[in-house]
Design an enzyme around this catalytic site. Sequence first.
Site, PDB file in Angstrom:
ATOM      1  N   CYS A   1       1.160  -1.210  -0.158  1.00 52.55           N
ATOM      2  CA  CYS A   1       0.171   0.051  -0.173  1.00 52.55           C
ATOM      3  C   CYS A   1       0.612   1.288  -0.031  1.00 52.55           C
ATOM      4  O   CYS A   1       1.653   1.131   1.060  1.00 52.55           O
ATOM      5  CB  CYS A   1      -0.950  -0.422   1.635  1.00 52.55           C
ATOM      6  SG  CYS A   1      -1.909  -1.417   1.022  1.00 52.55           S
TER       7      CYS A   1
ATOM      8  N   ARG B   1       6.055   0.467  -5.254  1.00 51.66           N
ATOM      9  CA  ARG B   1       5.480  -0.626  -4.018  1.00 51.66           C
ATOM     10  C   ARG B   1       4.655  -1.766  -4.449  1.00 51.66           C
ATOM     11  O   ARG B   1       4.629  -2.502  -3.801  1.00 51.66           O
ATOM     12  CB  ARG B   1       5.019   0.288  -2.864  1.00 51.66           C
ATOM     13  CG  ARG B   1       5.371   1.885  -2.833  1.00 51.66           C
ATOM     14  CD  ARG B   1       5.066   2.431  -1.857  1.00 51.66           C
ATOM     15  NE  ARG B   1       4.911   1.781  -0.645  1.00 51.66           N
ATOM     16  CZ  ARG B   1       5.797   1.856   0.665  1.00 51.66           C
ATOM     17  NH1 ARG B   1       6.866   3.009   0.808  1.00 51.66           N
ATOM     18  NH2 ARG B   1       5.307   1.499   2.228  1.00 51.66           N
TER      19      ARG B   1
ATOM     20  N   TRP C   1      -2.757  -2.876  -1.526  1.00 49.10           N
ATOM     21  CA  TRP C   1      -2.245  -4.587  -2.128  1.00 49.10           C
ATOM     22  C   TRP C   1      -3.348  -5.193  -0.963  1.00 49.10           C
ATOM     23  O   TRP C   1      -2.874  -4.816  -0.088  1.00 49.10           O
ATOM     24  CB  TRP C   1      -0.992  -4.011  -1.707  1.00 49.10           C
ATOM     25  CG  TRP C   1      -0.327  -5.552  -1.835  1.00 49.10           C
ATOM     26  CD1 TRP C   1       0.252  -6.174  -2.994  1.00 49.10           C
ATOM     27  CD2 TRP C   1       0.204  -6.605  -1.262  1.00 49.10           C
ATOM     28  NE1 TRP C   1       1.183  -7.052  -3.641  1.00 49.10           N
ATOM     29  CE2 TRP C   1       1.354  -7.660  -2.585  1.00 49.10           C
ATOM     30  CE3 TRP C   1      -0.313  -7.032  -0.140  1.00 49.10           C
ATOM     31  CZ2 TRP C   1       1.155  -8.958  -2.006  1.00 49.10           C
ATOM     32  CZ3 TRP C   1       0.237  -8.662   0.102  1.00 49.10           C
ATOM     33  CH2 TRP C   1       0.328  -9.207  -0.885  1.00 49.10           C
TER      34      TRP C   1
ATOM     35  N   ASN D   1      -2.696   1.749   5.882  1.00 49.97           N
ATOM     36  CA  ASN D   1      -1.969   0.623   5.217  1.00 49.97           C
ATOM     37  C   ASN D   1      -1.486  -0.572   6.315  1.00 49.97           C
ATOM     38  O   ASN D   1      -0.939  -0.226   7.370  1.00 49.97           O
ATOM     39  CB  ASN D   1      -0.157   0.993   4.835  1.00 49.97           C
ATOM     40  CG  ASN D   1       0.939   0.600   4.265  1.00 49.97           C
ATOM     41  OD1 ASN D   1       0.851  -0.877   4.860  1.00 49.97           O
ATOM     42  ND2 ASN D   1       2.472   1.053   4.742  1.00 49.97           N
ATOM     43  N   GLY D   2      -1.917  -2.166   6.014  1.00 48.37           N
ATOM     44  CA  GLY D   2      -0.923  -3.089   7.535  1.00 48.37           C
ATOM     45  C   GLY D   2      -1.944  -3.695   7.507  1.00 48.37           C
ATOM     46  O   GLY D   2      -3.389  -3.866   6.650  1.00 48.37           O
TER      47      GLY D   2
ATOM     48  N   GLU E   1      20.084 -15.425  -7.265  1.00 48.81           N
ATOM     49  CA  GLU E   1      19.941 -14.114  -7.671  1.00 48.81           C
ATOM     50  C   GLU E   1      19.606 -14.390  -9.048  1.00 48.81           C
ATOM     51  O   GLU E   1      18.621 -13.321  -9.248  1.00 48.81           O
ATOM     52  CB  GLU E   1      20.828 -13.180  -7.263  1.00 48.81           C
ATOM     53  CG  GLU E   1      20.700 -11.889  -7.723  1.00 48.81           C
ATOM     54  CD  GLU E   1      19.335 -11.545  -6.648  1.00 48.81           C
ATOM     55  OE1 GLU E   1      18.842 -12.002  -6.068  1.00 48.81           O
ATOM     56  OE2 GLU E   1      19.262 -10.182  -7.524  1.00 48.81           O
TER      57      GLU E   1
ATOM     58  N   LYS F   1      15.639 -13.376 -10.163  1.00 45.16           N
ATOM     59  CA  LYS F   1      15.121 -12.459 -10.533  1.00 45.16           C
ATOM     60  C   LYS F   1      14.808 -12.797 -12.470  1.00 45.16           C
ATOM     61  O   LYS F   1      13.389 -12.637 -12.662  1.00 45.16           O
ATOM     62  CB  LYS F   1      16.510 -11.824 -11.756  1.00 45.16           C
ATOM     63  CG  LYS F   1      17.711 -10.849 -10.724  1.00 45.16           C
ATOM     64  CD  LYS F   1      16.644  -9.521 -10.560  1.00 45.16           C
ATOM     65  CE  LYS F   1      15.996  -9.528  -9.335  1.00 45.16           C
ATOM     66  NZ  LYS F   1      16.233  -9.627  -8.043  1.00 45.16           N
TER      67      LYS F   1
ATOM     68  N   GLU G   1      11.144 -13.984 -10.870  1.00 49.70           N
ATOM     69  CA  GLU G   1      10.617 -12.297 -10.733  1.00 49.70           C
ATOM     70  C   GLU G   1       9.351 -11.893 -11.928  1.00 49.70           C
ATOM     71  O   GLU G   1       8.523 -11.333 -12.490  1.00 49.70           O
ATOM     72  CB  GLU G   1      10.711 -11.648 -10.452  1.00 49.70           C
ATOM     73  CG  GLU G   1      11.752 -12.386  -8.576  1.00 49.70           C
ATOM     74  CD  GLU G   1      12.136 -10.789  -7.906  1.00 49.70           C
ATOM     75  OE1 GLU G   1      11.559 -10.455  -7.277  1.00 49.70           O
ATOM     76  OE2 GLU G   1      13.273 -10.617  -8.642  1.00 49.70           O
TER      77      GLU G   1
ATOM     78  N   HIS H   1      24.651 -34.753  -5.613  1.00 48.68           N
ATOM     79  CA  HIS H   1      23.692 -34.908  -4.974  1.00 48.68           C
ATOM     80  C   HIS H   1      22.641 -35.168  -5.160  1.00 48.68           C
ATOM     81  O   HIS H   1      20.946 -34.978  -4.166  1.00 48.68           O
ATOM     82  CB  HIS H   1      23.883 -34.364  -3.717  1.00 48.68           C
ATOM     83  CG  HIS H   1      25.456 -34.217  -3.364  1.00 48.68           C
ATOM     84  ND1 HIS H   1      25.764 -35.585  -2.893  1.00 48.68           N
ATOM     85  CD2 HIS H   1      26.294 -33.506  -3.541  1.00 48.68           C
ATOM     86  CE1 HIS H   1      27.207 -35.376  -2.149  1.00 48.68           C
ATOM     87  NE2 HIS H   1      28.085 -34.236  -2.920  1.00 48.68           N
TER      88      HIS H   1
ATOM     89  N   LYS I   1       6.846  -4.080  -3.837  1.00 50.19           N
ATOM     90  CA  LYS I   1       8.227  -3.658  -3.441  1.00 50.19           C
ATOM     91  C   LYS I   1       8.389  -3.620  -1.700  1.00 50.19           C
ATOM     92  O   LYS I   1       9.940  -3.910  -1.805  1.00 50.19           O
ATOM     93  CB  LYS I   1       8.221  -1.618  -4.206  1.00 50.19           C
ATOM     94  CG  LYS I   1       9.677  -1.152  -3.947  1.00 50.19           C
ATOM     95  CD  LYS I   1      10.494  -2.458  -4.702  1.00 50.19           C
ATOM     96  CE  LYS I   1      11.992  -1.727  -5.069  1.00 50.19           C
ATOM     97  NZ  LYS I   1      12.690  -2.910  -5.019  1.00 50.19           N
TER      98      LYS I   1
HETATM   99  C1  F6R Z   1      13.631  -9.616  -4.985  1.00 51.84           C
HETATM  100  C2  F6R Z   1      13.229  -9.004  -4.053  1.00 51.84           C
HETATM  101  C3  F6R Z   1      13.191  -8.737  -2.699  1.00 51.84           C
HETATM  102  C4  F6R Z   1      13.852  -7.918  -1.567  1.00 51.84           C
HETATM  103  C5  F6R Z   1      12.552  -8.661  -0.267  1.00 51.84           C
HETATM  104  C6  F6R Z   1      13.392  -7.550   0.704  1.00 51.84           C
HETATM  105  O1  F6R Z   1      14.074  -8.550  -6.020  1.00 51.84           O
HETATM  106  O2  F6R Z   1      13.294  -7.488  -4.184  1.00 51.84           O
HETATM  107  O3  F6R Z   1      13.687 -10.278  -2.527  1.00 51.84           O
HETATM  108  O4  F6R Z   1      14.878  -7.883  -1.622  1.00 51.84           O
HETATM  109  O5  F6R Z   1      11.977  -8.389  -0.818  1.00 51.84           O
HETATM  110  O6  F6R Z   1      13.421  -6.316   0.987  1.00 51.84           O
HETATM  111  P1  F6R Z   1      14.260  -5.161   1.360  1.00 51.84           P
HETATM  112  O7  F6R Z   1      15.352  -5.237   0.517  1.00 51.84           O
HETATM  113  O8  F6R Z   1      13.280  -4.072   0.605  1.00 51.84           O
HETATM  114  O9  F6R Z   1      14.278  -5.767   2.660  1.00 51.84           O
END
Ligand code: F6R
Length: 629
Positions: free
Chosen positions: A2, A39, A89, A115-116, A498, A502, A505, A521, A624
């Site tokens: 949110c 976000r 959200w 928000n929350g 990572e 990526k 996602e 293994h 985000k």
């Molecule tokens: C992946 C991504 C998430 C964040 C995770 C932590 O691309 O962006 O996995 O890394 O949600 O977020 P922060 O760094 O804001 O605590």
Amino acid sequence: MCGIVGYTGLGQGAAGGVATPSRTPLDVALEGLRRLEYRGYDSAGVALVAPGFERVATAKKAGKLANLIEEVDLHPLPDATAAIGHTRWATHGGPTDTNAHPHLADGDRLAVIHNGIVENFALLKQELLADGVTFHSETDTEVAAQLIAKAYRETGNLTAAMGVAARRLHGTFTLLAVHADVPDTVVGARHDSPLVVGLGEGENFLGSDVAAFIAHTHEALELGQDQIVTITPTSVAVTDFDGNPAEAKRFTVDWDAEAAEKGGFDSFMDKEIHDQPHAVGDTLLGRTDASGNLVLDDLRIDESLLRAVNKIIVVACGTAAYSGHVAKYAIEHWCRIPVEVELAHEFRYRDPIVDEKTLVVAVTQSGETMDTLMAVRHAREQGAKVISIVNTHGSTIPRESDAVLYTHAGPEIAVASTKAFLAQITAAYLLGLYLAQLRGNKFPDEISAILDELRDMPRKIQTVIERGEYVRATARSMRDASSVLFLGRHVGFPVALEGALKLKELAYIHAEGFAAGELKHGPIALIDEGQPVFVVVPSPRGRDSLHSKVVSNIQEIRARGARTLVIAEDGDDEVRKYADEIFWIPQAPTLLQPLLAVVPLQIFAMALATAKGLDVDQPRNLAKSVTVE
Ligand code: F6R
């Protein structure tokens, strides 16, 4: 998750000698929501008040902000003096027009956004239903709105009513309210959810983060836990939930609105990948004194405590946790302190062995990730000191840590993290080198030599970005791939993880990262004719066995039909023979290689998703900042 905006301004015309802003509250709210889109959300809405309004004017729509903008174009809202805006959200109740915020109460004279999660909403709802209240949505927010309305009828004061309601709510919340009785006022409250105040001339702002008002002011106030803020065009008053005056911390935002724009790139992600040399360079800036010693100014922890540390636990989630995995290799090697890396949500709900000699390092771009915040609190309750590595000023986690090391990646708008990851790794290297300096594990000239290598990394990252077209072409040719595997050893392992994250996602493709040594293994059973496998190859100039082991792994999978996509250092002739595709990166010390090796993987995921016609900035289902547990 949110996004929240609040605005009150004197509007056009002279007002007691104060230079008055010419923007309308609706424009400020919509512009703020546009900047908060990153976000993650699934509906949006606004509420407006002005003197003489019989009721609050609102508009809300499921889906993207464009739907809300279309709605207010079709059915224009009246001019106003104050506004609140929200991107939702969904948690309680699906993403429908009705469940979108704002929610109205008090005969439609009060509007509330949230928000929350209100954890005791079912209980409160029962109580309100018994009082004869009618609910229109399935949300927990409407319960909060009705609670504020009830308290307002009792107190006749919106700030006091917010305090009464806030004291009754369990869970996490940022709440904003406007009431037709006080059309120049917006009241906000926060508990475990973000809220910052933007300070203007003849106008003031509220936002989930500074992006909400960065186009209008750089001066801001960071609210503390359990605080209420009441803004009018000319005043900002902060209290606790009981109405006692409280302190909020002033700060100046050090980036401007342009930094949060695409700047000619097709997507924020593309721009942020290109920002990476700066993100790393800026994170390194100003960290040494005249004699070349590392000085980490923000670290307020007593040096004797840092010398006594006998264990480090990195807590983080997702990409930030992978930066912690890289940090583990570097810190253990440089400082000889054991380092554990824990997903924050797992750390919090088991019984971790933590005491005063444990240093917990919380890594987070947003500074708001609820799982990480809970881990920080848990660690401090056990007596550990917490250093946070954070990108967002004014966020909650740095305020609740013993010390903070800020990354200087600038605003990261694309939901999936890129430049923040590189900046987090850089900050973790700085922390490791600082501990090595403090504890005498390394000679000053050794530390200087590593710092020199680090300072050269932005140039090398730039080189990798400039070689991106070959990666993009490969990605386009693989747009129909249904599964991609990623292998790495040592620091190449978190890079593989990572790379897989990526791709999942952004391109919604099944992707897995493995430690290359683990292959035999189990995972090798996945290798079939044509299976694409990325392999991160360590420097041939590093520890000899490491390179040759990975080269053997490549041979093993190739023999079983894999299509090998290899990331290797310039001049690595040995590996060339076994690669179907090879993505060259400049030579670098083994421990620093992740800063280069991950970049082709980011570009690959972005290009493949783009080739599939997907929105790389806002992948489905993701937010985000994950501000709920
Ligand atoms: C992946 C991504 C998430 C964040 C995770 C932590 O691309 O962006 O996995 O890394 O949600 O977020 P922060 O760094 O804001 O605590």
